[in-house]
Design a protein around this motif. Structure first.
Motif, PDB file in Angstrom:
ATOM      1  N   PRO A   1       0.728  10.037  -3.633  1.00 57.72           N
ATOM      2  CA  PRO A   1       1.033   8.811  -4.391  1.00 57.72           C
ATOM      3  C   PRO A   1       2.282   8.958  -5.273  1.00 57.72           C
ATOM      4  O   PRO A   1       2.647  10.063  -5.668  1.00 57.72           O
ATOM      5  CB  PRO A   1      -0.217   8.619  -5.259  1.00 57.72           C
TER       6      PRO A   1
ATOM      7  N   GLN B   1       1.313  -0.007   6.173  1.00 62.30           N
ATOM      8  CA  GLN B   1       0.758   1.261   6.638  1.00 62.30           C
ATOM      9  C   GLN B   1       1.872   2.264   6.898  1.00 62.30           C
ATOM     10  O   GLN B   1       3.044   1.890   6.967  1.00 62.30           O
ATOM     11  CB  GLN B   1      -0.052   1.049   7.904  1.00 62.30           C
TER      12      GLN B   1
ATOM     13  N   ASP C   1       7.790   8.541   2.861  1.00 64.20           N
ATOM     14  CA  ASP C   1       6.782   7.538   2.510  1.00 64.20           C
ATOM     15  C   ASP C   1       5.862   8.071   1.413  1.00 64.20           C
ATOM     16  O   ASP C   1       5.514   9.258   1.407  1.00 64.20           O
ATOM     17  CB  ASP C   1       5.938   7.190   3.741  1.00 64.20           C
ATOM     18  N   TYR C   2       5.450   7.190   0.512  1.00 69.96           N
ATOM     19  CA  TYR C   2       4.474   7.522  -0.529  1.00 69.96           C
ATOM     20  C   TYR C   2       3.480   6.378  -0.632  1.00 69.96           C
ATOM     21  O   TYR C   2       3.805   5.234  -0.292  1.00 69.96           O
ATOM     22  CB  TYR C   2       5.171   7.726  -1.883  1.00 69.96           C
ATOM     23  N   SER C   3       2.266   6.695  -1.115  1.00 70.47           N
ATOM     24  CA  SER C   3       1.307   5.617  -1.341  1.00 70.47           C
ATOM     25  C   SER C   3       1.506   5.073  -2.755  1.00 70.47           C
ATOM     26  O   SER C   3       2.070   5.735  -3.621  1.00 70.47           O
ATOM     27  CB  SER C   3      -0.121   6.127  -1.142  1.00 70.47           C
TER      28      SER C   3
ATOM     29  N   ALA D   1       0.833  -1.198   0.000  1.00 67.97           N
ATOM     30  CA  ALA D   1       0.000   0.000   0.000  1.00 67.97           C
ATOM     31  C   ALA D   1       0.876   1.259   0.000  1.00 67.97           C
ATOM     32  O   ALA D   1       0.530   2.269  -0.584  1.00 67.97           O
ATOM     33  CB  ALA D   1      -0.904  -0.005   1.225  1.00 67.97           C
ATOM     34  N   TYR D   2       2.041   1.125   0.680  1.00 70.45           N
ATOM     35  CA  TYR D   2       2.947   2.276   0.781  1.00 70.45           C
ATOM     36  C   TYR D   2       4.379   1.823   0.514  1.00 70.45           C
ATOM     37  O   TYR D   2       4.696   0.640   0.631  1.00 70.45           O
ATOM     38  CB  TYR D   2       2.885   2.884   2.190  1.00 70.45           C
TER      39      TYR D   2
END
Ligand SMILES: [Zn+2]
Ligand SMILES: [Zn+2]
Length: 746
Positions: A64, A56, A20-22, A5-6
């Motif tokens: 994103p 998560q 962090d990025y989605s 997801a990330y």
């Protein structure tokens, strides 16, 4: 596998933070650790490497990923692990390590494959069509006829060259629908026009057999094997062992990396490897600094895709994206050029040993003059030691004769460039049509321009060194600085006192070349150094001419000291052996020993034994005496005692912090503040020097101060120094750099 997801990434800019990025659904299947991605960063985009996938993330305002760059993950998990190790060990941000790990052309992904137009053979030949065409467009008909005869696809360029027709004609045929053109990716192969004749294994002597067995044993049980130090005298046939060990690795379905110093990455070296594996097309990839961006792109992909199984290259080839590595070889492991002098300031030999551990493969470090660090590791059992004490074919080690320049000076009143003994030896070789190498580790004609009235030398305005006088036309009789490239005209009078009393002092390779040419007018003399080798192919050309005997005497710097093998060279003259000895550097003695042994190793590689003349003002210095007797063990013992007494490597790690600025006062103050903070944060097991002006106080217009830290637990030291630096706000124009295991102490 769950779709991530990330992701956590490190972007290519110096922000010293992971982000962090989605992951959008459309990319989730293809994203993995080691993928290269484009991400939004502030109000722009940036390129980044995926370090981890996450279910998560607690990060706020997460955005994103924009796009995936390239299909397969670019960086393997083991290379990522290596990057983390380097960042921690060398006290260097991870993004700087990533910049070294991935070549720019791959990182930016701007260059792609070169495309070429390919003409397909015709399925059926319609003679009527050709005849019809012949009346209206005779040239098109001619080309169509040629294409009709094709048996396999051919590049459009080749077809047009062979038929002497033009591109327009070809396009016209395609437009009529009579032929099919296709675009195909092709590789830019820097060795495409060279032929490699397959070479067979050479027969090994008993020492070589034992050495090879040690390596193949390590290949069989890499989990248990230690790094192997292959200590073989010059001319003992180390390369043959490398070649047969690589064959063994390939037979096991593994691949191999061979590191050689950039300067030894000669056509001769490449040919050795390409010829031995000539039956396997594309199996050898070569990485060096002269590749074009396109060639680098293609070689990298050839390695990454697994088509290349052997990589030969200079320092950065230690990061080659090979899979299933069975063997890493570091030839001339003592070479200081394996150390990178900008961040990340890594040593490729040490990185190779760590990479071998991560990849679970064998590693061989080879040298005629092992570094003190590696030899110490071997004598204490951390490495396995294998020795080759004999030259192949029972050739003799060269005889070394020491010439005392103090006596020569007394006889001649001035210091001669060539002593009488060395001149006689050269004359003797010329008579016998044998070749001579003269070595001097200093470029230029005169090394300084002095005033005999007031004693002032002409110094570089940006650096605290004297300017060197070059006579060569490329610099047009000017003074130049070897550190920053500053040049100046030669003044008529002394700018300090106004007297017409300027004299040239000291000498470099240019002066040696001209002196030798005058002494031996009939001999062909050539010079090989950074000044004379500015043209890309000049190096190859000079080596070829020397090999084929068109040159009698070759004068040069380090460029000629390394790994070159000329059977007809029976005399080597070392013009001044003291140059390295007087540098303020704890490795000065080691460097002198290595240099003398390596340069001397160029003599007597053929049938005739070699002779070496070492000219020196310090004939009794231990490095010179031990080199003279080819006594590595004796030299090692006394050098080791000196290092232990002074707490230098290999007993303690050293770390050199340089604080520099255009403003002398601010550099000094910052360095002193840093020392105070370090005294507070470092435990007493670490010894810390005061902030002192660097031996080279001024470089490229910046004033420099040094802080030397020593200790055993280098990882801990690196962490503490990094934390201290992060908490210390330096003025904007002051820069602090950290060099772990430094080689450059000036
Ligand atoms: Zn003067
Ligand atoms: Zn300069």
């Amino acid at each position: 596998m769950m779709k991530p997801a990330y992701v956590r990434v490190i972007i290519d800019r110096g922000i010293r933070r992971e982000l962090d990025y989605s992951v959008p659904d459309t990319l989730a299947d293809r994203i993995a650790i080691g993928s290269r991605v484009r991400v939004p960063f502030r109000d722009k985009s940036a390129l980044a490497t995926v370090l981890a996938t996450l279910d998560q993330s607690d990060a706020k305002g997460i955005r994103p990923i924009e796009a995936l760059v390239g299909e397969a993950p670019t960086v393997s998990p083991s290379l990522l692990e290596l990057a983390h190790w380097m960042s921690a060990y060398y006290c260097c941000p991870l993004e700087a390590v990533m910049r070294s790990l991935l070549p720019q052309v791959i990182r930016r992904a701007e260059i792609s494959w070169k495309k070429q137009l390919v003409v397909q053979p015709l399925a059926k030949i319609d003679n009527g069509e050709i005849e019809k065409l012949r009346r209206r467009a005779p040239r098109q008909a001619e080309l169509l006829e040629a294409i009709a005869k094709l048996e396999k696809p051919i590049s459009a360029a080749q077809l047009l060259r062979e038929s002497s027709l033009d591109n327009q004609t070809l396009r016209a045929l395609a437009k009529r629908g009579l032929i099919e053109l296709r675009e195909e990716a092709i590789e830019r192969d820097p060795h495409a026009d060279e032929q490699f004749i397959a070479s067979a294994n050479l027969e090994l002597n008993p020492e070589q057999v034992a050495a090879l067995k040690k390596v193949t044993d390590a290949l069989a049980t890499p989990d248990r094997a230690k790094p192997i130090l292959l200590h073989g005298v010059t001319g003992s046939g180390k390369t043959e062992i490398y070649l047969q060990a690589i064959r063994n690795a390939l037979d096991r379905g593994r691949s191999a990396i061979v590191l050689v110093p950039e300067i030894s990455l000669t056509p001769q070296t490449v040919e050795h490897f390409k010829s031995r594996f000539a039956e396997m097309h594309e199996v050898v990839a070569v990485l060096h600094s002269h590749l074009s961006q396109g060639e680098r792109h293609d070689e990298w992909h050839k390695i990454h895709s697994g088509r290349a199984r052997i990589v030969i290259g200079a320092r950065s080839a230690v990061f080659a994206p090979l899979k299933d590595i069975g063997l890493i070889i570091v030839d001339e492991e003592h070479e200081t050029t394996y150390k990178q002098e900008e961040a990340p300031r890594y040593h490729a030999r040490d990185v190779a040993v760590v990479r071998a551990k991560l990849e679970k493969c064998a590693v061989v470090l080879g040298s005629a003059t092992p570094s003190l660090e590696s030899y110490h590791n071997a004598t204490t059992g951390k490495y396995d030691l294998v020795a080759l004490t004999q030259r192949v074919d029972e050739r003799q080690m060269p005889v070394m004769r020491i010439v005392d320049l103090r006596q020569e000076r007394r006889k001649a009143k001035i210091a001669p460039i060539l002593s009488e003994k060395l001149s006689q030896a050269i004359a003797n070789r010329l008579e016998k049509r044998e070749q001579t190498i003269l070595f001097l580790n200093r470029r230029g004609f005169s090394t300084s321009l002095l005033c005999s009235n007031c004693g002032q030398a002409r110094n570089c305005p940006n650096c605290s060194v004297a300017l060197t006088f070059h006579r060569h036309p490329s610099v047009a009789g000017r003074l130049s600085c070897h550190l920053c490239g500053h040049t100046a005209a030669v003044p008529k009078k002394c700018p300090e006192c106004g007297k017409d009393a300027l004299i040239y002092a000291g000498f470099g390779t240019e002066k040696v070349e001209s002196t030798v040419s005058q002494l031996f007018p009939k001999a062909t003399v050539r010079r090989m150094d950074a000044d004379s080798m500015t043209r890309k192919d000049a190096y190859r050309e000079t080596l070829r001419n020397f090999r084929t005997g068109k040159i009698d005497i070759l004068v040069g710097t380090q460029m000629i000291a390394k790994g070159l093998d000329f059977p007809n060279v029976t005399l080597v003259g070392i013009i001044n052996a003291d140059l390295a000895l007087h540098l303020p550097d704890f490795r000065a003695g080691e460097r002198t020993f290595q240099l003398l042994t390596q340069v001397a190793g160029r003599a007597g590689r053929g049938e005739t034994p070699g002779e070496v003349f070492v000219q020196t003002y310090t004939p009794f210095s231990p490095s010179i005496q031990f080199a003279r007797h080819h006594d590595f063990a004796g030299y090692f013992q006394q050098e080791l005692e000196f290092r232990e007494r002074c707490d230098f490597p290999p007993f303690k790690h050293a770390m050199l912090i340089t604080v520099r600025s255009e403003h002398e006062g601010r550099a000094k103050l910052s360095a002193e503040t840093l020392v105070r903070r370090l005294r507070e944060s470092l435990p007493t097991e670490f010894t810390l020097s005061d902030a002192t002006p660097a031996p080279l106080e001024k470089l490229q217009g910046q004033f420099r101060f040094h802080i030397l830290v020593r200790g055993q637990a280098i990882m801990r030291l690196s962490r503490l120094v990094r934390e201290t630096l992060e908490k210390l706000p330096l003025p904007e124009d002051v820069i602090a750099t950290v060099d772990v295991d430094p080689y450059q102490l000036l």
